[in-house]
Design an enzyme around this catalytic site. Structure first.
Site, PDB file in Angstrom:
ATOM      1  N   ASN A   1       0.821  -1.200   0.000  1.00 46.53           N
ATOM      2  CA  ASN A   1       0.000   0.000   0.000  1.00 46.53           C
ATOM      3  C   ASN A   1       0.860   1.257   0.000  1.00 46.53           C
ATOM      4  OD1 ASN A   1      -1.999   2.021   0.434  1.00 46.53           O
ATOM      5  ND2 ASN A   1      -3.293   0.556   1.505  1.00 46.53           N
ATOM      6  N   ASP A   2       1.360   1.651   1.160  1.00 47.13           N
ATOM      7  CA  ASP A   2       2.074   2.923   1.270  1.00 47.13           C
ATOM      8  C   ASP A   2       3.326   2.976   0.405  1.00 47.13           C
ATOM      9  OD1 ASP A   2       0.242   3.930   3.138  1.00 47.13           O
ATOM     10  OD2 ASP A   2       1.271   2.903   4.777  1.00 47.13           O
ATOM     11  N   VAL A   3       3.972   1.836   0.163  1.00 49.31           N
ATOM     12  CA  VAL A   3       5.242   1.833  -0.580  1.00 49.31           C
ATOM     13  C   VAL A   3       5.036   2.054  -2.071  1.00 49.31           C
ATOM     14  CG1 VAL A   3       6.378   0.366   1.111  1.00 49.31           C
ATOM     15  CG2 VAL A   3       5.229  -0.701  -0.845  1.00 49.31           C
ATOM     16  N   VAL A   4       3.768   2.157  -2.530  1.00 50.61           N
ATOM     17  CA  VAL A   4       3.493   2.431  -3.950  1.00 50.61           C
ATOM     18  C   VAL A   4       2.603   3.668  -4.102  1.00 50.61           C
ATOM     19  CG1 VAL A   4       3.779   0.024  -4.653  1.00 50.61           C
ATOM     20  CG2 VAL A   4       1.514   0.824  -3.959  1.00 50.61           C
TER      21      VAL A   4
ATOM     22  N   SER B   1      -0.290   3.968   7.340  1.00 50.28           N
ATOM     23  CA  SER B   1      -0.117   5.400   7.596  1.00 50.28           C
ATOM     24  C   SER B   1      -1.446   6.129   7.686  1.00 50.28           C
ATOM     25  CB  SER B   1       0.728   6.022   6.472  1.00 50.28           C
ATOM     26  OG  SER B   1       0.008   5.984   5.246  1.00 50.28           O
TER      27      SER B   1
END
Length: 473
Positions: A398-401, A439
Site C-alpha cells: 500500500n504505502d510503498v506504492v 499510515s
C-alpha cells in the site's frame, strides 16, 4: 593450561565462523549456508563457555554441581522451545518471532549485567568493567522490553499506538534517571557496597523506558524498530562480553551491533526519516494526514482480465506486500509466474526495503516459494523499469506504492522513496477491500487512470488467474 588454550581457541574459531557466516548472509544465494555456518559457531561458543565454567572460573567451584544442572536445564529449555517454535511458526508470524528472539538476546545481556552488579563482581573488577556492565544492562533492558512491545504489536495483541501527554519529557526523564542511577552504582564501587534496591530500580526504569519508547510507534514502522533493537542487543552483548572477558561475545555483539546499525540507517533512509525520529518516536508526526482532493475514481477488474493482460504482455513487474504473506499466496503466485514465463513474458519482482513487517520479509517469502533470486530486484535497481512495463501488479502493498509520497507535503509519507508502479502502462492492485494503509493515507495509485482494482484474497485471486491463463492454452 591446556584447557584454557582449548577454550580460547574455540572462542577464536567461533568468532571466525560468526564473521564468515554473516558475510555469506549478504547474498540470497549463500544466505542459508551462512546461517548454518554461524549456527555452528554459536554451538562452539556455547560449549567453550560451558568448559570455562567447569575448568577456569574459580567463582563457580563452590556451587559447581548446581551450576551444571542449571546450565543443562537452561540449554534443554532453550533448545526445545526454539526448535518447537521455529518448526511451528508461519511465514506471516516470522517478524514477531524475530522481534521476540531479539528481545531475548537483549534480556540475556541485561541478566548478565544484573548478575555481575548484584554479586559485586563487576565493581570488584574496576571502574571500566562496572561502566560497561551498567551500559550493557541499560541497553539490554531497553531492547528486551521494547522488543516485547514490538512483538505484541506485530502479533496483533496491541493494536493501538499509545502516546502519553508530554511523552518526550517522560522518556527523557526515564533515560536521565537511569543514567543517574547507573552513575551512582559506578561511583559507589566495590568497597562501599551498592544497595540492591538501587540496582533493582535502575533496571526497572530501563525496562519502562523500552516500553514507552516503543508504544507510540505504529505497525508500519516496525521494520525500523526491529533493526534498531537488533543493534541495541548487539551492543549490549558486546559490553557484557568485556565484563565476562569473553571474546566470542565481544566479536558477535560487535558484528550484530554494527550490522543492525547499518540496517537501521538503510531502513530510515528508505522511509525518508532521520534516525533521530526513530530514536525519539516521531514516526508519523511529519504531516497532518490530509489526503486533499484525489482526482479520478477506483475501477474494479476481474482476476481473469488481469491475468490475460499479463499473459499477452512483454514485461510484467510484480510488487509483493504483507497482504501476500497474510494470504499465504506466494506459492500460487510463483506458479502463475512460471506460466507467464513459459509464454515468453519477462517477469520481475520489485522489493521495497520496508515492505512487510521486518527487513527482508518479502525476500524470505519469495525464497520460500522457490522464486529465483535473479528475477528479484530492490527498489533502486528496478524503479526505472516501470516506465517500460506493460503491466505492474501489486499484491498486498500500500504505502510503498503511493504517489502521494512524491508531491503531497501534508502526507505523513511525503518524501519516502516509493516503487513507481503508476509509471507502468497498466497497473493492477490486488486488495481485500478499499481500506487505507498503516499510515492512514488514501493511496492515489488506486484512483489513477491506468489502475484497476482486483478485490479479493490474494490466494483466491491467484487461483483464478492461473485458471484463466490455463484456459487460453
Amino acid at each position: 593450561m591446556y584447557a584454557n588454550f582449548i577454550i580460547e581457541a574455540a572462542y577464536f574459531i567461533a568468532a571466525l565462523l560468526f564473521i564468515y557466516g554473516l558475510k555469506r548472509m549478504a547474498s540470497p544465494v549463500t544466505a542459508r549456508s551462512g546461517i548454518v555456518v554461524a549456527g555452528w559457531g554459536m554451538v562452539i561458543a556455547v560449549v567453550a563457555a560451558f568448559l570455562y565454567g567447569l575448568d577456569v572460573n574459580p567463582r563457580a567451584e563452590e556451587h559447581l554441581t548446581v551450576n551444571i544442572i542449571l546450565v543443562i536445564v537452561a540449554l534443554a529449555l532453550g533448545i526445545g522451545w526454539a526448535w518447537f517454535s521455529g518448526k511451528k511458526v508461519a511465514m506471516t508470524d516470522m517478524p514477531q518471532m524475530v522481534a521476540l528472539y531479539n528481545g531475548m538476546g537483549g534480556g540475556a545481556a541485561a541478566a548478565i549485567a544484573a548478575s555481575e552488579l548484584f554479586s559485586g563482581n563487576a565493581q570488584a573488577h574496576g571502574l571500566v568493567v562496572t561502566i560497561l556492565a551498567v551500559l550493557g544492562g541499560l541497553i539490554g533492558s531497553v531492547a528486551l522490553s521494547g522488543s516485547l512491545v514490538a512483538w505484541a504489536k506485530l502479533d496483533g495483541r496491541m493494536n493501538k499506538t499509545l502516546r502519553l501527554p508530554s511523552q518526550q519529557w517522560i522518556n527523557a526523564g526515564l533515560f536521565l534517571g537511569s543514567l543517574a542511577l547507573g552513575a551512582a552504582i559506578t561511583a559507589m564501587g566495590a568497597e562501599a557496597g551498592v544497595p540492591m534496591l538501587l540496582i533493582a530500580v535502575f533496571f526497572i526504569l530501563a525496562l519502562i523506558l523500552g516500553v514507552l519508547l516503543t508504544t507510540p510507534i505504529g505497525g508500519a514502522d516496525m521494520p525500523v524498530v526491529i533493526s534498531l533493537y537488533n543493534a541495541f542487543t548487539g551492543l549490549a552483548v558486546a559490553f557484557e562480553g568485556f565484563v565476562l572477558q569473553n571474546p566470542a561475545m565481544i566479536i558477535a555483539g560487535t558484528v550484530v551491533g554494527s550490522a543492525g546499525t547499518l540496517l537501521t540507517l538503510m531502513m530510515a533512509k528508505a522511509m525518508n526519516r532521520p534516525v533521530s525520529n526513530v530514536i525519539f518516536s516521531q514516526f508519523g508526526e511529519g504531516g497532518d494526514g490530509d489526503d486533499g482532493d484525489i482526482e479520478g475514481s477506483m475501477k474494479s477488474a476481474e482476476a481473469s482480465d488481469a491475468a490475460i493482460a499479463m499473459y499477452y504482455a512483454s514485461k510484467v513487474i510484480i510488487v509483493p506486500g504483507y497482504g501476500l504473506a497474510v494470504a499465504q499466496a506466494q506459492h500460487k503466485l510463483y506458479e502463475f509466474v512460471k506460466l507467464l514465463q513459459k509464454q515468453g513474458v519477462d517477469v520481475r519482482f520489485a522489493i521495497h526495503p520496508v515492505a512487510g513487517r521486518m527487513p527482508g520479509h518479502m525476500n524470505v517469502l519469495l525464497a520460500e516459494a522457490g522464486v529465483p533470486y535473479d528475477i528479484i530486484f530492490d527498489l533502486e535497481d528496478i524503479n526505472e523499469d516501470f516506465g517500460q512495463a506493460d503491466v505492474a501488479i501489486v499484491l498486498g502493498a500500500n504505502d510503498v506504492v503511493n504517489p502521494a509520497a512524491r508531491h503531497r507535503k501534508s502526507s505523513p509519507i511525503y518524501g519516502m522513496p516509493i516503487l513507481n508502479v503508476d509509471y507502468a502502462q497498466q497497473a493492477y492492485v490486488v486488495k481485500r477491500g478499499q481500506g487505507k494503509g498503516y499510515s492512514g493515507v488514501e493511496n492515489e495509485l488506486f484512483f489513477a487512470e491506468n489502475t484497476s482494482m482486483v478485490y479479493g484474497d490474494a490466494q483466491k485471486v491467484m487461483v483464478q488467474m492461473i485458471e484463466a491463463v490455463k484456459s487460453l492454452g
